[in-house]
Write an enzyme that holds these catalytic residues in place. Structure first.
Site, PDB file in Angstrom:
ATOM      1  N   ARG A  17      53.266-129.051  30.206  1.00 43.44           N
ATOM      2  CA  ARG A  17      51.701-129.830  30.278  1.00 43.44           C
ATOM      3  C   ARG A  17      50.969-131.416  30.497  1.00 43.44           C
ATOM      4  NH1 ARG A  17      49.039-133.775  28.474  1.00 43.44           N
ATOM      5  NH2 ARG A  17      49.753-133.537  26.320  1.00 43.44           N
ATOM      6  N   ASP A  18      52.085-132.093  29.694  1.00 44.09           N
ATOM      7  CA  ASP A  18      51.826-133.660  30.597  1.00 44.09           C
ATOM      8  C   ASP A  18      53.248-134.230  31.571  1.00 44.09           C
ATOM      9  OD1 ASP A  18      51.996-136.323  29.810  1.00 44.09           O
ATOM     10  OD2 ASP A  18      52.114-135.875  28.203  1.00 44.09           O
ATOM     11  N   HIS A 211      53.714-137.813  19.130  1.00 43.09           N
ATOM     12  CA  HIS A 211      53.720-138.224  20.805  1.00 43.09           C
ATOM     13  C   HIS A 211      53.925-139.229  21.360  1.00 43.09           C
ATOM     14  CE1 HIS A 211      51.810-136.339  24.347  1.00 43.09           C
ATOM     15  NE2 HIS A 211      51.763-136.976  24.971  1.00 43.09           N
ATOM     16  N   HIS A 213      55.909-141.688  24.372  1.00 49.30           N
ATOM     17  CA  HIS A 213      56.078-142.494  25.916  1.00 49.30           C
ATOM     18  C   HIS A 213      56.950-142.866  25.238  1.00 49.30           C
ATOM     19  CE1 HIS A 213      52.922-139.791  28.334  1.00 49.30           C
ATOM     20  NE2 HIS A 213      52.430-139.732  26.831  1.00 49.30           N
ATOM     21  N   CYS A 244      49.501-139.061  31.184  1.00 47.89           N
ATOM     22  CA  CYS A 244      48.316-139.052  31.258  1.00 47.89           C
ATOM     23  C   CYS A 244      47.524-139.645  32.421  1.00 47.89           C
ATOM     24  CB  CYS A 244      47.666-140.297  30.129  1.00 47.89           C
ATOM     25  SG  CYS A 244      45.871-139.639  30.670  1.00 47.89           S
ATOM     26  N   ASN A 253      57.309-139.466  28.677  1.00 49.45           N
ATOM     27  CA  ASN A 253      57.010-139.052  27.261  1.00 49.45           C
ATOM     28  C   ASN A 253      59.177-139.201  26.780  1.00 49.45           C
ATOM     29  OD1 ASN A 253      54.374-138.108  27.910  1.00 49.45           O
ATOM     30  ND2 ASN A 253      55.139-137.048  25.658  1.00 49.45           N
TER      31      ASN A 253
HETATM   32  C1  LIG Z   1      36.365-132.891  30.784  1.00 49.15           C
HETATM   33  C2  LIG Z   1      36.405-132.508  31.670  1.00 49.15           C
HETATM   34  C3  LIG Z   1      35.862-131.297  32.558  1.00 49.15           C
HETATM   35  C4  LIG Z   1      34.762-133.570  32.319  1.00 49.15           C
HETATM   36  O1  LIG Z   1      34.717-133.609  33.514  1.00 49.15           O
HETATM   37  P1  LIG Z   1      33.081-133.653  34.509  1.00 49.15           P
HETATM   38  O2  LIG Z   1      33.008-133.706  35.826  1.00 49.15           O
HETATM   39  O3  LIG Z   1      32.797-134.174  33.159  1.00 49.15           O
HETATM   40  O4  LIG Z   1      32.339-132.261  33.902  1.00 49.15           O
HETATM   41  P2  LIG Z   1      30.982-131.420  33.882  1.00 49.15           P
HETATM   42  O5  LIG Z   1      31.174-130.923  32.057  1.00 49.15           O
HETATM   43  O6  LIG Z   1      30.369-132.265  34.177  1.00 49.15           O
HETATM   44  O7  LIG Z   1      31.508-130.441  34.677  1.00 49.15           O
HETATM   45  C5  LIG Z   1      31.640-130.483  36.435  1.00 49.15           C
HETATM   46  C6  LIG Z   1      32.347-129.064  36.231  1.00 49.15           C
HETATM   47  O8  LIG Z   1      33.487-129.097  36.002  1.00 49.15           O
HETATM   48  C7  LIG Z   1      33.657-127.941  35.183  1.00 49.15           C
HETATM   49  N1  LIG Z   1      34.445-127.405  34.149  1.00 49.15           N
HETATM   50  C8  LIG Z   1      34.068-128.699  32.870  1.00 49.15           C
HETATM   51  N2  LIG Z   1      35.247-128.172  32.638  1.00 49.15           N
HETATM   52  C9  LIG Z   1      35.900-127.605  32.686  1.00 49.15           C
HETATM   53  C10 LIG Z   1      37.358-126.822  32.507  1.00 49.15           C
HETATM   54  N3  LIG Z   1      37.543-127.236  30.557  1.00 49.15           N
HETATM   55  N4  LIG Z   1      37.589-126.036  33.183  1.00 49.15           N
HETATM   56  C11 LIG Z   1      37.269-125.555  34.334  1.00 49.15           C
HETATM   57  N5  LIG Z   1      36.357-126.203  34.505  1.00 49.15           N
HETATM   58  C12 LIG Z   1      35.044-127.089  33.779  1.00 49.15           C
HETATM   59  C13 LIG Z   1      32.024-127.267  35.109  1.00 49.15           C
HETATM   60  O9  LIG Z   1      31.711-126.499  35.470  1.00 49.15           O
HETATM   61  C14 LIG Z   1      31.439-128.414  36.526  1.00 49.15           C
HETATM   62  O10 LIG Z   1      31.482-127.242  37.425  1.00 49.15           O
HETATM   63  P3  LIG Z   1      30.521-126.739  39.041  1.00 49.15           P
HETATM   64  O11 LIG Z   1      29.131-126.927  38.507  1.00 49.15           O
HETATM   65  O12 LIG Z   1      30.959-128.113  39.455  1.00 49.15           O
HETATM   66  O13 LIG Z   1      31.283-125.687  39.488  1.00 49.15           O
HETATM   67  C15 LIG Z   1      36.702-133.767  33.250  1.00 49.15           C
HETATM   68  O14 LIG Z   1      37.538-135.008  32.272  1.00 49.15           O
HETATM   69  C16 LIG Z   1      38.744-133.498  32.301  1.00 49.15           C
HETATM   70  O15 LIG Z   1      38.945-132.455  32.837  1.00 49.15           O
HETATM   71  N6  LIG Z   1      39.656-134.437  32.188  1.00 49.15           N
HETATM   72  C17 LIG Z   1      41.153-134.071  31.683  1.00 49.15           C
HETATM   73  C18 LIG Z   1      41.802-135.143  31.931  1.00 49.15           C
HETATM   74  C19 LIG Z   1      43.096-134.482  31.801  1.00 49.15           C
HETATM   75  O16 LIG Z   1      43.805-133.909  31.695  1.00 49.15           O
HETATM   76  N7  LIG Z   1      43.808-135.866  31.617  1.00 49.15           N
HETATM   77  C20 LIG Z   1      45.126-135.462  30.987  1.00 49.15           C
HETATM   78  C21 LIG Z   1      45.705-134.933  29.097  1.00 49.15           C
HETATM   79  S1  LIG Z   1      45.087-135.744  27.910  1.00 49.15           S
HETATM   80  C22 LIG Z   1      46.433-136.584  27.685  1.00 49.15           C
HETATM   81  O17 LIG Z   1      47.412-136.905  28.952  1.00 49.15           O
HETATM   82  C23 LIG Z   1      47.038-137.420  26.643  1.00 49.15           C
HETATM   83  C24 LIG Z   1      47.957-136.842  26.013  1.00 49.15           C
HETATM   84  C25 LIG Z   1      47.637-135.677  25.326  1.00 49.15           C
HETATM   85  O18 LIG Z   1      49.229-136.374  26.349  1.00 49.15           O
HETATM   86  C26 LIG Z   1      48.673-137.940  24.750  1.00 49.15           C
HETATM   87  C27 LIG Z   1      48.568-139.145  24.982  1.00 49.15           C
HETATM   88  O19 LIG Z   1      49.727-139.352  25.571  1.00 49.15           O
HETATM   89  O20 LIG Z   1      48.313-140.332  24.935  1.00 49.15           O
END
Ligand SMILES: CC(C)(COP(=O)([O-])OP(=O)([O-])OC[C@H]1O[C@@H](n2cnc3c(N)ncnc32)[C@H](O)[C@@H]1OP(=O)([O-])[O-])[C@@H](O)C(=O)NCCC(=O)NCCSC(=O)C[C@@](C)(O)CC(=O)[O-]
Length: 314
Positions: A17-18, A211, A213, A244, A253
């Site tokens: 994932r990450d 967690h 990095h 991220c 990481n």
């Molecule tokens: C949260 C959103 C979705 C908001 O994104 P948004 O554009 O505000 O979403 P929305 O609610 O307005 O929806 C837009 C469209 O996306 C769809 N949608 C909405 N949600 C989903 C979903 N879950 N799966 C599939 N589809 C989805 C929804 O149905 C819609 O579809 P449309 O009507 O346009 O066809 C977006 O900003 C997002 O996905 N962000 C995640 C980014 C990410 O993955 N970042 C990395 C992970 S965090 C990280 O790495 C840190 C960590 C954990 O490792 C720890 C650390 O190191 O700190």
């Protein structure tokens, strides 16, 4: 300070994932399944297999449901996914994930960049996720992962008091447990000690995971500092990949194989076969030609006497 003797540690592999979210390429599903199998054979019993996020944002993880189904068939494996919102959580519940991690950034700037929500809006989303989980009678655990807990490249300082407030808020909203992440590698061991001790005072054993990095070379030192405060579960990525996409400057990481070596060398049982992890790292290198991999153990290999602390105690 808890003693090292007779303690065990769990390394949750988050490379699928990450790690993969940070690469431009998409690993074929067959290779992901082979990675899960090999990690399991090497002793890993907790694997984060992907994220339920929009495929347009992270096409690298679009096959998460398939990888999860495969992982769920492995006995005793805790197969987890990251979910950014209720929609992702619904998918995780539908697919029967054992655990879903909801990331929450303590930095408001990173929270908006990453999830398009403020931290408190993410807390409210966790309450909706909990309600949905309970209404459906699902067994999936909810972990709230507080990121940028030691600072943020977008916002700069993140107040420790805000981090503690959000840990408590996540639990109050219905998370079963919480974890802390140093998203951009700003932490040092002293900061880690202070933060984890304070967090433990606030939420006790519901603080379940660290967690780190390795952006500035302090990943292992930080893991050791967290370990000394009583943390026994760590996220790690094989070959130290990761980061991220919405956190400028985020890089890999702490490497699974290096962390496993450090802990085993200290006499801590991880259940991991480090030679098998090193073999899997070589396989990953073949699967990811041209990508920069990290970690250090692979260069020197294992010393002849692995279990230093245990050997000295004998
Ligand atoms: C949260 C959103 C979705 C908001 O994104 P948004 O554009 O505000 O979403 P929305 O609610 O307005 O929806 C837009 C469209 O996306 C769809 N949608 C909405 N949600 C989903 C979903 N879950 N799966 C599939 N589809 C989805 C929804 O149905 C819609 O579809 P449309 O009507 O346009 O066809 C977006 O900003 C997002 O996905 N962000 C995640 C980014 C990410 O993955 N970042 C990395 C992970 S965090 C990280 O790495 C840190 C960590 C954990 O490792 C720890 C650390 O190191 O700190």
């Amino acid at each position: 300070m808890p003693s090292t003797a007779s303690r065990q540690a769990v390394l949750r592999e988050v490379g699928l994932r990450d790690g993969l979210q940070s690469l431009a390429r998409t690993m074929p599903t067959a290779q992901k399944l082979a990675w899960v199998d090999a990690a399991y054979a090497a002793g890993q019993r907790e694997i984060e297999v992907g994220s339920f996020v929009p495929a347009r944002l992270l096409p690298q993880l679009a096959d998460t449901a398939e990888v999860l189904a495969h992982a769920k068939a492995l006995p005793g494996l805790v197969a987890s996914v990251l979910v950014p919102n209720l929609k992702g959580a619904q998918k995780a519940l539908e697919c029967g994930a054992d655990l879903m991690v909801v990331p929450l950034s303590a930095s408001h700037a990173h929270s908006l960049a990453n999830l398009r929500k403020t931290p408190d809006e993410v807390v409210a989303e966790v309450a909706r996720i909990r309600a949905q989980r309970d209404a459906g009678g699902h067994a999936t655990l909810i972990e709230g992962g507080v990121g940028t807990a030691f600072g943020c490249t977008l916002q700069g300082e993140v107040e420790p008091a805000e981090v503690l407030r959000l840990l408590v808020a996540l639990l109050d909203a219905g998370a079963d447990r919480v974890s802390l992440a140093d998203t951009v590698g700003f932490a040092d061991p002293e900061m880690v000690r202070r933060m984890f001790e304070a967090a433990r005072r606030e939420v006790g054993d519901r603080l379940c995971c660290a967690h780190f990095h390795d952006t500035r070379g302090l990943g292992l030192a930080n893991a050791y500092a967290a370990w000394q405060t009583g943390i026994e579960r760590f996220d790690a990525c094989l070959a130290g990949i990761g980061g991220c996409p919405h956190a400028p400057g985020a890089s890999g990481n702490v490497a699974t194989e290096d962390l496993a070596f450090m802990l085993e060398r200290m006499g801590v049982e991880t259940g991991l076969d480090i030679q098998a992890l090193l073999a899997l790292r070589r396989q990953l290198e073949a699967w990811l030609p041209g990508e920069t991999l990290h970690g250090v153990l692979w260069q020197a290999g294992l010393p002849q006497v692995l279990n230093g602390a245990a050997a000295m105690a004998a």
